[in-house]
Design a protein around this motif. Structure first.
Motif, PDB file in Angstrom:
ATOM      1  N   TYR A  18       0.819  -1.206   0.000  1.00 31.18           N
ATOM      2  CA  TYR A  18       0.000   0.000   0.000  1.00 31.18           C
ATOM      3  C   TYR A  18       0.857   1.261   0.000  1.00 31.18           C
ATOM      4  O   TYR A  18       1.829   1.354   0.732  1.00 31.18           O
ATOM      5  N   GLU A  23      -5.280   4.191   0.862  1.00 34.53           N
ATOM      6  CA  GLU A  23      -5.309   3.100  -0.116  1.00 34.53           C
ATOM      7  C   GLU A  23      -5.551   1.760   0.582  1.00 34.53           C
ATOM      8  O   GLU A  23      -6.317   0.930   0.090  1.00 34.53           O
ATOM      9  N   ARG A  26      -9.277   1.554   1.579  1.00 34.59           N
ATOM     10  CA  ARG A  26     -10.126   1.258   0.407  1.00 34.59           C
ATOM     11  C   ARG A  26     -10.010  -0.210  -0.004  1.00 34.59           C
ATOM     12  O   ARG A  26     -11.009  -0.876  -0.265  1.00 34.59           O
ATOM     13  N   ASP A  27      -8.793  -0.716  -0.046  1.00 30.03           N
ATOM     14  CA  ASP A  27      -8.575  -2.086  -0.491  1.00 30.03           C
ATOM     15  C   ASP A  27      -9.145  -3.105   0.494  1.00 30.03           C
ATOM     16  O   ASP A  27      -9.788  -4.072   0.090  1.00 30.03           O
TER      17      ASP A  27
END
Length: 69
Positions: A18, A23, A26-27
């Motif tokens: 990441y 990020e 979100r993932d």
């Protein structure tokens, strides 16, 4: 919960690099909402994803525990 977090780490977090915290959020959210709850088969749920199992159980009548109220 321990098994869930192990699955999360093994299937997603440890396989990604990441760029930042946003990020990663979100993932991981996509993994939980998009894959884990809707696609991943769970042996304890009769090899159904949690959302499918939940819908099936919601359509069944409740189990009567006792006739005494």
């Amino acid at each position: 919960m321990e098994r869930f977090f192990l699955s999360l780490k093994m299937e997603r977090v440890w396989r990604r690099d990441y760029a930042n915290h946003a990020e990663a959020i979100r993932d991981i959210t996509e993994y939980i909402v998009g894959f884990y709850n809707n696609e991943r088969l769970h042996s304890k749920l009769g090899y159904l994803p949690p959302t499918v199992y939940e819908r099936a159980m919601a359509s069944e009548p409740p189990i009567k525990v006792s006739g005494i109220s």
